[in-house]
Scaffold this active site. Structure first.
Site, mmCIF file in Angstrom:
data_model
loop_
_atom_site.group_PDB
_atom_site.id
_atom_site.type_symbol
_atom_site.label_atom_id
_atom_site.label_comp_id
_atom_site.label_asym_id
_atom_site.label_seq_id
_atom_site.Cartn_x
_atom_site.Cartn_y
_atom_site.Cartn_z
ATOM 1 N N ASP A 108 0.837 -1.209 0.000
ATOM 2 C CA ASP A 108 0.000 0.000 0.000
ATOM 3 C C ASP A 108 0.872 1.259 0.000
ATOM 4 O O ASP A 108 2.098 1.179 -0.061
ATOM 5 C CB ASP A 108 -0.927 -0.094 1.228
ATOM 6 C CG ASP A 108 -2.177 0.755 1.112
ATOM 7 O OD1 ASP A 108 -2.395 1.358 0.062
ATOM 8 O OD2 ASP A 108 -2.946 0.804 2.103
ATOM 9 N N HIS A 109 0.226 2.406 0.139
ATOM 10 C CA HIS A 109 0.888 3.732 0.097
ATOM 11 C C HIS A 109 2.363 3.731 0.516
ATOM 12 O O HIS A 109 2.691 3.329 1.631
ATOM 13 C CB HIS A 109 0.201 4.704 1.066
ATOM 14 C CG HIS A 109 -1.188 5.067 0.675
ATOM 15 N ND1 HIS A 109 -1.485 6.191 -0.037
ATOM 16 C CD2 HIS A 109 -2.362 4.441 0.903
ATOM 17 C CE1 HIS A 109 -2.782 6.252 -0.230
ATOM 18 N NE2 HIS A 109 -3.342 5.202 0.327
ATOM 19 N N GLU A 181 -4.253 8.206 7.428
ATOM 20 C CA GLU A 181 -4.024 6.770 7.332
ATOM 21 C C GLU A 181 -2.553 6.483 7.549
ATOM 22 O O GLU A 181 -1.696 7.101 6.926
ATOM 23 C CB GLU A 181 -4.438 6.232 5.954
ATOM 24 C CG GLU A 181 -4.388 4.704 5.899
ATOM 25 C CD GLU A 181 -4.533 4.157 4.485
ATOM 26 O OE1 GLU A 181 -3.887 4.681 3.572
ATOM 27 O OE2 GLU A 181 -5.280 3.192 4.330
ATOM 28 N N HIS A 225 -9.622 8.921 3.705
ATOM 29 C CA HIS A 225 -9.281 7.711 4.466
ATOM 30 C C HIS A 225 -9.984 7.724 5.820
ATOM 31 O O HIS A 225 -10.065 8.762 6.459
ATOM 32 C CB HIS A 225 -7.775 7.642 4.721
ATOM 33 C CG HIS A 225 -6.983 7.172 3.541
ATOM 34 N ND1 HIS A 225 -5.844 7.784 3.137
ATOM 35 C CD2 HIS A 225 -7.186 6.142 2.687
ATOM 36 C CE1 HIS A 225 -5.355 7.145 2.079
ATOM 37 N NE2 HIS A 225 -6.153 6.146 1.790
ATOM 38 N N HIS A 264 -9.422 4.740 -3.411
ATOM 39 C CA HIS A 264 -8.932 4.804 -2.028
ATOM 40 C C HIS A 264 -9.953 5.530 -1.175
ATOM 41 O O HIS A 264 -10.750 6.301 -1.681
ATOM 42 C CB HIS A 264 -7.628 5.610 -1.958
ATOM 43 C CG HIS A 264 -6.430 4.856 -2.393
ATOM 44 N ND1 HIS A 264 -5.462 4.458 -1.514
ATOM 45 C CD2 HIS A 264 -6.054 4.426 -3.616
ATOM 46 C CE1 HIS A 264 -4.525 3.816 -2.191
ATOM 47 N NE2 HIS A 264 -4.860 3.782 -3.468
ATOM 48 N N ASN A 286 -9.681 -0.123 -2.099
ATOM 49 C CA ASN A 286 -9.009 -0.443 -0.843
ATOM 50 C C ASN A 286 -10.004 -0.542 0.311
ATOM 51 O O ASN A 286 -10.887 0.294 0.447
ATOM 52 C CB ASN A 286 -7.980 0.642 -0.513
ATOM 53 C CG ASN A 286 -6.789 0.585 -1.452
ATOM 54 O OD1 ASN A 286 -6.756 -0.219 -2.376
ATOM 55 N ND2 ASN A 286 -5.812 1.434 -1.214
HETATM 56 ZN ZN ZN Z 1 -5.250 4.755 0.414
#
Ligand code: ZN
Length: 361
Positions: A108-109, A181, A225, A264, A286
């Site tokens: 992820d990110h 997040e 998020h 997202h 996500n």
């Molecule tokens: Zn994300």
């Protein structure tokens, strides 16, 4: 022809990932990317996909990966995050094919200050590639959306050039996902920055498409998020259709969806918003916050319901101080953790349903 006629069960990479995303766009469904932090959460997600007959994306965040390795390991220079994502990847690779579903293994990110994490995973991919002819992971995300656009695109391009010889997929983000997040806080971001213009999406396409087709874009359309009270930011998934059309016109594509898009910050979205996003070429959504809460719910309810059995190793307190029945089967982690897996399983299946991803093998 079903999906399993096109791609195998287990972790898929390279052209198989592309085939999966093309299939999803054609059949108008998207695949949930479930953030996992342990073998238990990985297994719950796989079990849910198996029973619903669907492909699955398993992803590790930077913090989730560090947790996978163990909080006791120092994360200096991203040491624990690198180790944990590799450990998770090997776990998924070992078990995924036994669940009989195709799995995209993703990280992820990765923001600028976390790039040593991505570098570490790419080294592991290159080593695995040497031995097996494919990377360890299916794909990674690089997220330099907090940096100036030019820098975001040029650094992403550099990383994509490293991925391309392995046909390793790269997801990138342009525009900002609001909220908070994994330690990245965009709660006070300028509202306009939460909607990516089509010109910016096209700029990314122009930079990456000459290198390889294995990339996807998380363009911001008011995403946030985490779960917040509604009404603060308006989600506008219809903007994704504009990006597709803009790029289609520029490149003269025959496809109405020349872009693979990623959703997202979708926790708490309405069914209609999700469906609009999917119909506009979103292939991956996500899911983290909602499955975190679901995993807790099963453990919490088990503990609350069985509290008189959990306060001592011997004796059910609801039967008085003289009760001597053993409580081992209550405090065995295979019991209470399993309750968390079961409630997470249900939430993964709900995500699949929301995305039209049911019986898609
Ligand atoms: Zn994300």
């Amino acid at each position: 022809m079903g999906l399993l006629d096109i791609v195998p069960a287990g972790v898929i990479t390279g052209d198989d990932v592309k085939k999966l995303f093309d299939y999803a766009q054609e059949k108008k469904f998207a695949i949930p990317a479930i953030n996992c932090t342990s073998s238990s959460t990985v297994n719950a997600a796989l079990e849910a996909a198996r029973d619903q007959k669907t492909p699955l994306i398993i992803q590790f965040s930077n913090g989730g990966a560090a947790f996978y390795a163990g909080k006791g390991i120092d994360n200096k220079d991203q040491h624990a995050s690198i180790l944990g994502s590799i450990a998770g990847a090997y776990h998924v690779r070992a078990v995924a094919k036994h669940y009989g579903v195709p799995v995209v293994l993703h990280s992820d990110h990765c923001a600028k200050e976390l790039l040593p994490w991505l570098d570490g995973m790419l080294s592991a991919d290159e080593a695995y590639f040497k031995e097996h002819g494919e990377p360890l992971f299916s794909s990674h995300m690089i997220d330099l959306s907090a940096d100036p656009k030019e820098e975001n695109i040029s650094t992403t391009k550099k990383y994509f050039e490293r991925c391309a010889p392995m046909k390793l997929w790269l997801e990138m983000e342009i525009g900002i996902t609001g909220g908070e997040e994994d330690g990245v806080n965009n709660e006070s971001a300028d509202k306009d920055a939460l909607y990516t213009p089509s010109e910016d999406v096209y700029e990314v396409y122009q930079a990456l498409s000459p290198i390889a087709p294995y990339f996807s874009i998380a363009a911001a359309f008011g995403n946030v998020h985490g779960v917040y009270k509604p009404g603060n930011v308006v989600l506008r998934p219809e903007l994704l259709e504009q990006h597709q059309k803009f790029v289609k016109d520029k490149i003269g594509s025959e496809s109405n969806h020349p872009l693979y898009l990623v959703f997202h910050g979708g926790s708490g979205s309405t069914e209609e918003e999700i469906q609009t996003a999917v119909s506009n070429g979103v292939v991956k959504m996500n899911v983290d916050t909602d499955t975190q809460y679901a995993y807790l719910a099963g453990v919490r309810d088990f503990v609350l319901e069985n509290q008189p059995r959990l306060m001592t190793q011997v004796g059910d307190q609801s039967k008085g101080p003289d009760d001597e029945s053993p409580n081992k089967k209550y405090y065995d982690p295979r019991n209470w953790i399993r309750h968390g897996e079961k409630t997470m399983y249900k939430r993964v299946q709900q995500a699949n349903s929301d995305l039209g991803n049911v019986n898609t093998l």
